[in-house]
Design a protein around this motif. Structure first.
Motif, PDB file in Angstrom:
ATOM      1  N   ARG A   1     -46.837  39.804  39.433  1.00 60.71           N
ATOM      2  CA  ARG A   1     -46.565  41.144  38.899  1.00 60.71           C
ATOM      3  C   ARG A   1     -47.845  41.979  38.875  1.00 60.71           C
ATOM      4  N   ALA A   2     -48.934  41.368  38.420  1.00 58.92           N
ATOM      5  CA  ALA A   2     -50.215  42.079  38.322  1.00 58.92           C
ATOM      6  C   ALA A   2     -50.719  42.504  39.696  1.00 58.92           C
ATOM      7  N   VAL A   3     -50.660  41.596  40.662  1.00 64.01           N
ATOM      8  CA  VAL A   3     -51.118  41.925  42.016  1.00 64.01           C
ATOM      9  C   VAL A   3     -50.273  43.050  42.597  1.00 64.01           C
ATOM     10  N   CYS A   4     -48.968  43.003  42.364  1.00 62.42           N
ATOM     11  CA  CYS A   4     -48.087  44.060  42.868  1.00 62.42           C
ATOM     12  C   CYS A   4     -48.348  45.395  42.179  1.00 62.42           C
ATOM     13  N   ALA A   5     -49.019  45.364  41.031  1.00 61.52           N
ATOM     14  CA  ALA A   5     -49.393  46.595  40.321  1.00 61.52           C
ATOM     15  C   ALA A   5     -50.818  47.023  40.662  1.00 61.52           C
ATOM     16  N   GLY A   6     -51.406  46.358  41.681  1.00 60.03           N
ATOM     17  CA  GLY A   6     -52.741  46.740  42.131  1.00 60.03           C
ATOM     18  C   GLY A   6     -53.888  46.061  41.405  1.00 60.03           C
ATOM     19  N   LYS A   7     -53.591  45.048  40.640  1.00 54.06           N
ATOM     20  CA  LYS A   7     -54.625  44.330  39.900  1.00 54.06           C
ATOM     21  C   LYS A   7     -55.162  43.170  40.730  1.00 54.06           C
ATOM     22  N   LYS A   8     -56.362  42.715  40.375  1.00 50.51           N
ATOM     23  CA  LYS A   8     -56.991  41.586  41.048  1.00 50.51           C
ATOM     24  C   LYS A   8     -56.932  40.381  40.115  1.00 50.51           C
ATOM     25  N   VAL A   9     -56.484  39.226  40.642  1.00 52.43           N
ATOM     26  CA  VAL A   9     -56.233  38.035  39.831  1.00 52.43           C
ATOM     27  C   VAL A   9     -56.993  36.829  40.377  1.00 52.43           C
ATOM     28  N   PHE A  10     -57.629  36.095  39.463  1.00 48.21           N
ATOM     29  CA  PHE A  10     -58.197  34.778  39.780  1.00 48.21           C
ATOM     30  C   PHE A  10     -57.373  33.748  39.035  1.00 48.21           C
ATOM     31  N   PHE A  11     -56.858  32.770  39.773  1.00 46.70           N
ATOM     32  CA  PHE A  11     -55.989  31.723  39.220  1.00 46.70           C
ATOM     33  C   PHE A  11     -56.678  30.385  39.469  1.00 46.70           C
ATOM     34  N   GLY A  12     -57.338  29.856  38.455  1.00 50.95           N
ATOM     35  CA  GLY A  12     -58.034  28.580  38.586  1.00 50.95           C
ATOM     36  C   GLY A  12     -57.252  27.474  37.922  1.00 50.95           C
ATOM     37  N   GLN A  13     -57.189  26.323  38.597  1.00 48.58           N
ATOM     38  CA  GLN A  13     -56.412  25.192  38.092  1.00 48.58           C
ATOM     39  C   GLN A  13     -57.320  24.014  37.750  1.00 48.58           C
ATOM     40  N   PHE A  14     -57.398  23.704  36.453  1.00 54.29           N
ATOM     41  CA  PHE A  14     -58.068  22.477  36.031  1.00 54.29           C
ATOM     42  C   PHE A  14     -57.132  21.306  36.314  1.00 54.29           C
ATOM     43  N   ILE A  15     -57.689  20.123  36.465  1.00 57.76           N
ATOM     44  CA  ILE A  15     -56.959  18.866  36.650  1.00 57.76           C
ATOM     45  C   ILE A  15     -56.320  18.785  38.041  1.00 57.76           C
ATOM     46  N   LYS A  16     -55.645  19.827  38.460  1.00 59.93           N
ATOM     47  CA  LYS A  16     -54.868  19.794  39.703  1.00 59.93           C
ATOM     48  C   LYS A  16     -55.777  19.793  40.928  1.00 59.93           C
ATOM     49  N   GLY A  17     -55.401  18.971  41.895  1.00 58.94           N
ATOM     50  CA  GLY A  17     -56.127  18.911  43.148  1.00 58.94           C
ATOM     51  C   GLY A  17     -55.186  18.570  44.284  1.00 58.94           C
ATOM     52  N   MET A  18     -53.908  18.637  43.990  1.00 63.41           N
ATOM     53  CA  MET A  18     -52.905  18.283  44.990  1.00 63.41           C
ATOM     54  C   MET A  18     -52.423  19.539  45.707  1.00 63.41           C
ATOM     55  N   ASP A  19     -51.630  19.369  46.729  1.00 61.28           N
ATOM     56  CA  ASP A  19     -51.150  20.472  47.562  1.00 61.28           C
ATOM     57  C   ASP A  19     -49.905  21.102  46.945  1.00 61.28           C
ATOM     58  N   TYR A  20     -50.104  21.979  45.974  1.00 56.22           N
ATOM     59  CA  TYR A  20     -48.994  22.680  45.333  1.00 56.22           C
ATOM     60  C   TYR A  20     -48.628  23.898  46.173  1.00 56.22           C
TER      61      TYR A  20
ATOM     62  N   GLU B   1     -64.872  41.560  37.833  1.00 57.87           N
ATOM     63  CA  GLU B   1     -64.226  41.993  39.074  1.00 57.87           C
ATOM     64  C   GLU B   1     -62.721  41.734  39.074  1.00 57.87           C
ATOM     65  N   HIS B   2     -62.267  40.778  38.261  1.00 53.84           N
ATOM     66  CA  HIS B   2     -60.845  40.443  38.194  1.00 53.84           C
ATOM     67  C   HIS B   2     -60.250  41.038  36.922  1.00 53.84           C
ATOM     68  N   ASP B   3     -59.030  41.523  37.045  1.00 52.79           N
ATOM     69  CA  ASP B   3     -58.323  42.075  35.892  1.00 52.79           C
ATOM     70  C   ASP B   3     -57.665  40.973  35.067  1.00 52.79           C
ATOM     71  N   ILE B   4     -57.202  39.935  35.759  1.00 48.34           N
ATOM     72  CA  ILE B   4     -56.509  38.819  35.115  1.00 48.34           C
ATOM     73  C   ILE B   4     -57.156  37.530  35.591  1.00 48.34           C
ATOM     74  N   VAL B   5     -57.409  36.636  34.642  1.00 47.28           N
ATOM     75  CA  VAL B   5     -57.966  35.324  34.964  1.00 47.28           C
ATOM     76  C   VAL B   5     -57.065  34.274  34.317  1.00 47.28           C
ATOM     77  N   VAL B   6     -56.505  33.409  35.159  1.00 50.24           N
ATOM     78  CA  VAL B   6     -55.629  32.340  34.682  1.00 50.24           C
ATOM     79  C   VAL B   6     -56.417  31.037  34.647  1.00 50.24           C
ATOM     80  N   MET B   7     -56.410  30.410  33.488  1.00 49.85           N
ATOM     81  CA  MET B   7     -57.060  29.108  33.286  1.00 49.85           C
ATOM     82  C   MET B   7     -55.937  28.073  33.163  1.00 49.85           C
TER      83      MET B   7
END
Length: 171
Positions: free
Chosen positions: A26-45, A95-101
């Motif tokens: 939703r944020a990207v479609c509204a022109g926002k920049k998002v960083f989505f970082g995944q702890f623990i995960k290292g598999m091919d999701y 630089e990012h509007d939204i950061v997902v941890m």
């Protein structure tokens, strides 16, 4: 956005990462920049493919697989610490509007790094940056700093009938 808020998606039910991905889209479609970082995960999701479709979305994993049924190794701990260092930079550069941890709560549950360091990292971010934290077992300290907390509660799930994880749905 003048002020970024802190969201927490926790609980034993399915949908925490999925909710964070939906908000990211939703944020990207509204022109926002998002960083989505995944702890623990290292598999091919499957969500790793989002970047092909959403140019203002960056996804990075800071895990070596998924050790949640075992104890983390030194390599798992180092990968998580490296991720937290990268989050510090991203949250401070603005630089990012939204950061997902993603799965931060699980990383804290396994004590992969100190709670105080995480709290300081989040509190010292640029003011406009919205932070999304996911994972089961959200600690009280995380809930306390949050502006929004949603608990996903499992009522019923088909995995109890031995349904395997399906690509595009669970991973």
């Amino acid at each position: 956005m003048e002020k970024g808020y802190i969201h927490v998606y926790t609980g034993d039910g399915k949908g925490k990462t999925t909710a964070a991905l939906g908000l990211s889209m939703r944020a990207v479609c509204a022109g926002k920049k998002v960083f989505f970082g995944q702890f623990i995960k290292g598999m091919d999701y499957s969500e790793l493919e989002c970047v092909s479709f959403l140019p203002n979305l960056e996804i990075k994993q800071f895990g070596r697989g998924c050790f949640i049924y075992n104890e983390p190794t030194n390599e798992d701990i180092e990968a998580a610490k490296k991720g937290l260092e990268e989050f510090k930079k991203i949250l401070n550069d603005g630089e990012h509007d939204i950061v997902v941890m993603d799965e931060l709560n699980i990383a804290l549950y396994y004590k992969l790094f100190p709670m105080k360091e995480v709290i300081d990292t989040i509190k010292n971010r640029k003011e406009h940056v919205e932070v999304i934290i996911t994972g089961r077992n959200a600690r009280d300290e995380i809930i306390e700093i949050a502006d929004l907390v949603t608990e996903m509660k499992e009522i019923k799930h088909y995995y109890t009938k031995d349904v395997e994880a399906r690509k595009g749905i669970e991973f």
